[in-house]
Structures are given as structure tokens and as C-alpha cells.
Design an enzyme around this catalytic site. Structure first.
Site, PDB file in Angstrom:
ATOM      1  N   LYS A   1      -5.045   4.872   6.969  1.00 21.89           N
ATOM      2  CA  LYS A   1      -4.055   3.794   6.850  1.00 21.89           C
ATOM      3  C   LYS A   1      -3.513   3.457   8.237  1.00 21.89           C
ATOM      4  O   LYS A   1      -3.235   4.353   9.048  1.00 21.89           O
ATOM      5  CB  LYS A   1      -2.932   4.260   5.913  1.00 21.89           C
ATOM      6  CG  LYS A   1      -1.870   3.222   5.600  1.00 21.89           C
ATOM      7  CD  LYS A   1      -0.853   3.817   4.627  1.00 21.89           C
ATOM      8  CE  LYS A   1       0.229   2.839   4.211  1.00 21.89           C
ATOM      9  NZ  LYS A   1       1.172   3.447   3.245  1.00 21.89           N
TER      10      LYS A   1
ATOM     11  N   SER B   1       1.725   0.997  -0.778  1.00 16.98           N
ATOM     12  CA  SER B   1       1.372   0.232   0.408  1.00 16.98           C
ATOM     13  C   SER B   1       0.020   0.608   0.997  1.00 16.98           C
ATOM     14  O   SER B   1      -0.518  -0.104   1.842  1.00 16.98           O
ATOM     15  CB  SER B   1       2.452   0.417   1.480  1.00 16.98           C
ATOM     16  OG  SER B   1       2.589   1.775   1.865  1.00 16.98           O
TER      17      SER B   1
ATOM     18  N   SER C   1       3.379   4.938  -2.565  1.00 14.37           N
ATOM     19  CA  SER C   1       2.338   4.197  -1.852  1.00 14.37           C
ATOM     20  C   SER C   1       0.964   4.842  -1.914  1.00 14.37           C
ATOM     21  O   SER C   1      -0.036   4.181  -1.636  1.00 14.37           O
ATOM     22  CB  SER C   1       2.743   4.007  -0.388  1.00 14.37           C
ATOM     23  OG  SER C   1       3.883   3.186  -0.293  1.00 14.37           O
TER      24      SER C   1
END
Length: 597
Positions: free
Chosen positions: A78, A154, A178
Site C-alpha cells: 500500500k 482504504s 481498511s
């Protein structure tokens, strides 16, 4: 035309590497080409070049899968986690920087042989559970099953990359859900380890006191392989904390807490409701007893995350940018984070006191259950539906995720199956801190009951059942410590659980020792002996010493052979204890002796 796929299961890759069928260079080259097939999913913020991957491939030369647990295993990161030599943006171009060092967790995985393929898309500054809060040139990350649906966030790109077979696993972060929400929406295992289990040094903070690095994996056993490799002690990370020596084991017959019916929210989605009910039934088929609980303390704690002063942490992390370049942030991201500038110290302490009271209430519920199960999200939305109510629907997705780090629990999202529209959903198993391995063990058995394939691929799911015995010691008992007998409380009071009822190898004799009460047997190894019934109890490792210290002579703990050839710690008797003892082998064990009296 889409490229063919390579099975990216870690064991499958290792086998292909050992046989010479594949090399890491062949795999990475294939994946970079395959990534082009999914440009419209907006997965990557930075996809590595062949040149950037060269150093990772070179360090594998003269090594083998036998030496490195993640040898040649491709993974995604990420883009709020640093990879040296690749930019970090947190989905904000004005925030872009070039780190000189890997984040600690990335360094640990690279040392284990893994290869980072690139940096993945996310809701800007990890603020969102939807995957659509990423500005151009990246844009909304799209679901791996249907691009009209949200991917979840996310950690959107990390989940979609794993689900589409672009990597074997991926790193995300999970402060409010997330890591779990995108796992549920893309048919993956999503591990949110215990807060502080993995180092967060080199991670762009969202709420620094609540941030976790999370793991997206194809199966629970592969998530554990990654967790073990990533669990590197970092003396320079003030937020990391060591795992305790002992862990509370999950019993074979376990109690699973579920919210009351009026506390289950599916936003009118009957299919989601049916999938959750089926997950409860599946847990019962694995030995669970569903226990309905008042879930209100957890729901109230969840509201504190964005309605309380913890938003100030997000503001603290981004305030220089908000103050100097406010337009660098999306309007929705800026609006949420800016609320953090309005609180006071009084608000912060008031919320902290409220959280402490809620945690006390929530923790007391654990006296009734061993594990809990909730939906991961109420339902899943199309991108169009989300755009109609972007804040309200995002908030709704956090109903069963926002409280987890506030209350300091471990959690794993597990696929639950598919809705009539073909979209996947998942449930979340959770337990107190540092029960990560026990949850993964349970997930390893639950996962294949819901789906037979991995992510959005046709790859068959391989999810071998795991034991989850980390931080425990198995102890064989054969007398007064057996279930329901007078000394069994010495085990249960130490949070030990019955792991197995079995038999010794056919080379033991049993004697009734002199003295008592309570009456006690002595187990002696004798090649002319027989097989005798015993129980194996799983004891937290930090409770084992006090348990052994209470064992009176002539008994002690040694190694006992089982009928299947295993050797386990268990009760044995010194030869001197046979003076004045009566042999009771012929009665078929201690319970047989008691029945004969």
C-alpha cells in the site's frame, strides 16, 4: 486478451522454483505484463520497473526456497508504506517523497525472500473504507469481480492486486477497517494483527496510536507465513510491543459470540443477512456454540473513532499540507481530517474516559465466549450508490470494524460466500489481543466452507487446517487432572483447554499410587505394556511453570508416546513411586479404575 495466470500460492511457487519450472525473474516479468491487463482497475500508484526489481532478484541468487520462507514470492505494498527507491504518495501528489529505507515490515519480508512488485492505490491518506477517494491520475480502485462496485478501502489496490493474481499477498494498513473491508469485497483473507504486533516505522501515520499493518492473503496458512516473516522486532518503533510468552488457546468446543438480531445491520440486504447466518451455522459445524450477546459496548466504541478526538491524530499527521496546500487533498478527505483541528484537551480526556468504560464492559463479555463473529460490513455498494451518499455509506461500512483497535482486539476477515449478483462478502472473527494465530487457525477451517476458489480467480482454494497452538504447551494427563475430575481445575484456572482425547502407544502400565486423597495414578513406560486412554490439554506457555511446580513427587512431567507416534509432555511416575502401588493397567485407564470402585 488477458495473459494466462501462474498459481501464486506460496507453497505452489516454492515447488515450481525447486523443480526449476519457474524462476523469480520469470514470475516477476509475467506479473508486470499481466498487470497491464487490469489498467482500468486503477490498482497501482507505482508499478515497479524491471530495473527496480533487479536488486531484489539479485539477492536471491545462490539462495533457495529451503533457506528463505518467502523466496521469490511477489507482494504488493500500500502506498502509505515505504519501499526504498519507490515513491510514497499516500494518494496525494503534493505529499510525494522518495524514501531511502524500507519500512521495517517491508525490510523483514524482503529479508525472507519476498519481492515487492509495486505500490498500490488507496483512499487518500488512508481516510475511507471505500477505495474511491483517490484523485487523478489514479482514480477510484475498482472491485476485482465487477468494476461497477467499490473495492473497499482504504487498502483498495492491495486487495484487488491479490484477488486478481498480480501478487501472492499484499500489505495494507488497518486503523478503522481498511484491511478487512477490502478483503471482504474481494474474497480474501484479511488479517488485522494485534495493535503493535508489526512495526509501523516507515508507515505514513493516519491515527498513529491505532495504526496497524494488515495482510491480504489467499488463505489463512499463507497469512500466517507472512505474519511470521513480518514480525520483526524493531527497537526504534515506540508503538511496537512484544507478544506475550503465553496465549489463551481456542478450545475444540468453543463459544462464539454474535450480536443480537436487532444489532445486526445489513442495510436492507437480505442476501448479506443470509450469508452471515450461514457463517454462524458453519462455525457451529466446526464445534462452535453460538452465543447471542448485547453488542452495544462495541457499537458505542466504534462511534468514538470519527465522532471523537481521534480524528485529531489524522489532522496532526497531515496539518502542514492542509495549512499550506489545502487543495492538494480531496474535498471529502480534507473535510474529514479538518474536524480534528476543532477538539480540545477536555474533549480528548472525556473521550478517553468514555472509551475506558466501554472497554471494561466489552472485556467482561469475554467471560461468556472464546471468539466473536460479526459481518465485516453490512453490505457492498456500487460506485454510483456510494457517490449518492459518500459520507453516510462510508461510515456505515465501519459499523463492525471501527471499534477493533480502540478496544485492542485481533481480527481476521474471512470470506462468507457470494451474493446473487456474484459479489463476495465476508465475516470477521475477532478475539482479545495476540490471539492472531488462534483466529487464523479457525479461519483456515471456516474459509473452505464458504468458497472453493481464491479471490476473483479460478485457482482452487487450498486452506489446510491449522492448530493455532503458538504460545501454548500441550500436556498429557491421565488421572485426577482429566476432565471433570478433582484436579482438573488446576488446568482450567490457567486458561488451559482440552485439545484432544486420545491414547498412548501400546507400551505403558498404570498403577494406583499409595496415599491420597486425591487418589493418583502413576504411568510407567514398559515395552510389555498396553495402550491407555489419556487427554491432552493445551496450556498457555506462561502458565506451564506454575502448573508443573504444583506436581508432587513421585510424579513429574516427561515425554509420553502417543498411539500415532507423537511424543508430548505428560505425567510420568518415578520408579520409586511403585513401592506399595497397585497395578490397575487391566482396568483400561484411570476412568476405568474409578468405575470399578
Amino acid at each position: 486478451m488477458k495473459t494466462t495466470t501462474i498459481n501464486l500460492d506460496i507453497p505452489s511457487l516454492h515447488q515450481a522454483y525447486q523443480s526449476g519450472e519457474l524462476t523469480p525473474a520469470m514470475v516477476t516479468s509475467h506479473l508486470l505484463e499481466r498487470a497491464r491487463d487490469f489498467r482500468d482497475h486503477n490498482i497501482w500508484i507505482h508499478l515497479a520497473t524491471e530495473e527496480e526489481l533487479t536488486p531484489f532478484l539479485e539477492r536471491l541468487q545462490n539462495k533457495s526456497p529451503d533457506e528463505m520462507p518467502l523466496y521469490g514470492v511477489p507482494f504488493a505494498v500500500k502506498d502509505n508504506i515505504d519501499i526504498a527507491g519507490m515513491p510514497t504518495t499516500a494518494a496525494c501528489e503534493a505529499f510525494r517523497y522518495q524514501p531511502e529505507q524500507h519500512a521495517t515490515v517491508v525490510e523483514a519480508l524482503v529479508e525472507a525472500g519476498a519481492i515487492p512488485i509495486g505500490k498500490t492505490n488507496l483512499d487518500q491518506f488512508a481516510t475511507g473504507l471505500v477505495g474511491t477517494r483517490s484523485p487523478e491520475p489514479w482514480g477510484a480502485c475498482r472491485n476485482s469481480f465487477d468494476p461497477d462496485y467499490i473495492s473497499g478501502g482504504s487498502s483498495s489496490g492491495s486487495a484487488v492486486a491479490t484477488a486478481l493474481g498480480l501478487v501472492s499477498f499484499a500489505l495494507g494498513t488497518d486503523t478503522a477497517g481498511s484491511g478487512r473491508v477490502p478483503a471482504a469485497f474481494n474474497n480474501l483473507i484479511g488479517l488485522k494483527p494485534t495493535l503493535g504486533r508489526l512495526s509501523v516505522r516507515g508507515v505514513v501515520p493516519a491515527c498513529q496510536s491505532l495504526d496497524c499493518v494488515s495482510i491480504f492473503a489467499r488463505s489463512a496458512d499463507q497469512a500466517q507465513t507472512v505474519l511470521e516473516a513480518a514480525s520483526k522486532a524493531d527497537p526504534d518503533d515506540p508503538w511496537q510491543r512484544p507478544a506475550p510468552i503465553g496465549r489463551k488457546p481456542l478450545p475444540e468446543k468453543f463459544r462464539c459470540g454474535v450480536p443480537m438480531a436487532n444489532q445486526l445491520d445489513f442495510d436492507g440486504d437480505e442476501g448479506a443477512k443470509a450469508l452471515f447466518a450461514e457463517s454462524v451455522r458453519q462455525l457451529e459445524s466446526l464445534g462452535g456454540e453460538a452465543v447471542t450477546l448485547d453488542f452495544q459496548p462495541f457499537l458505542d466504541a466504534a462511534k468514538l473513532l470519527y465522532e471523537g478526538p481521534w480524528v485529531a491524530e489524522r489532522y496532526l499527521a497531515t496539518s502542514p499540507l492542509i495549512q499550506d496546500q489545502p487543495d492538494a487533498l480531496l474535498e471529502v478527505t480534507r473535510g474529514i481530517i479538518s474536524q480534528g483541528a476543532k477538539g480540545s484537551a477536555v474533549d480528548a480526556f472525556s473521550a478517553r474516559y468514555r472509551l475506558q468504560a466501554l472497554k471494561k464492559q466489552a472485556d467482561q463479555i469475554w467471560d461468556q465466549v472464546d471468539v466473536m463473529l460479526t459481518p465485516t460490513t453490512p453490505t457492498i455498494y456500487t460506485i454510483e450508490q456510494l457517490e449518492q451518499e459518500p459520507v453516510a455509506r462510508n461510515s456505515r461500512l465501519g459499523t463492525y470494524t471501527n471499534f477493533m483497535n480502540l478496544l485492542d482486539y485481533s481480527a481476521v476477515a474471512v470470506p462468507s460466500g457470494f451474493l446473487d449478483n456474484g459479489l463476495p462478502l465476508g465475516g470477521t472473527l475477532f478475539a482479545p489481543a495476540f490471539q492472531d494465530e488462534a483466529l487464523l487457525a479457525l479461519a483456515s477451517r471456516l474459509h473452505p466452507l464458504a468458497t472453493s476458489t481464491v479471490g476473483a480467480l479460478e485457482d482452487p482454494l487450498h486452506s489446510p487446517a491449522m492448530e493455532g497452538s503458538e504460545g501454548t504447551i500441550d500436556v498429557l494427563v491421565c488421572g485426577a487432572h482429566l476432565s471433570g475430575l478433582p484436579l482438573n481445575h488446576q488446568l482450567t484456572s490457567r486458561n488451559a483447554v482440552l485439545a484432544e482425547t486420545t491414547e498412548t502407544a501400546a507400551c505403558y502400565r498404570m498403577y494406583l499410587l499409595a496415599g491420597g486423597p486425591p487418589l493418583r495414578p502413576g504411568l510407567i513406560r514398559d515395552e510389555d505394556g498396553v495402550s491407555l486412554p489419556v487427554e491432552i490439554w493445551r496450556v498457555p506457555a506462561d502458565q506451564f511453570g506454575s502448573f508443573v511446580a504444583g506436581i508432587p513427587a513421585p510424579l513429574g512431567i516427561g515425554k509420553v508416546e502417543l498411539a500415532d507416534g507423537r511424543w508430548v509432555p505428560g505425567f510420568i511416575c518415578e520408579p520409586i513411586g511403585l513401592e506399595g502401588a497397585e497395578e490397575i493397567t487391566h482396568l483400561g485407564g484411570w476412568r476405568g479404575f474409578l468405575a470399578s470402585r
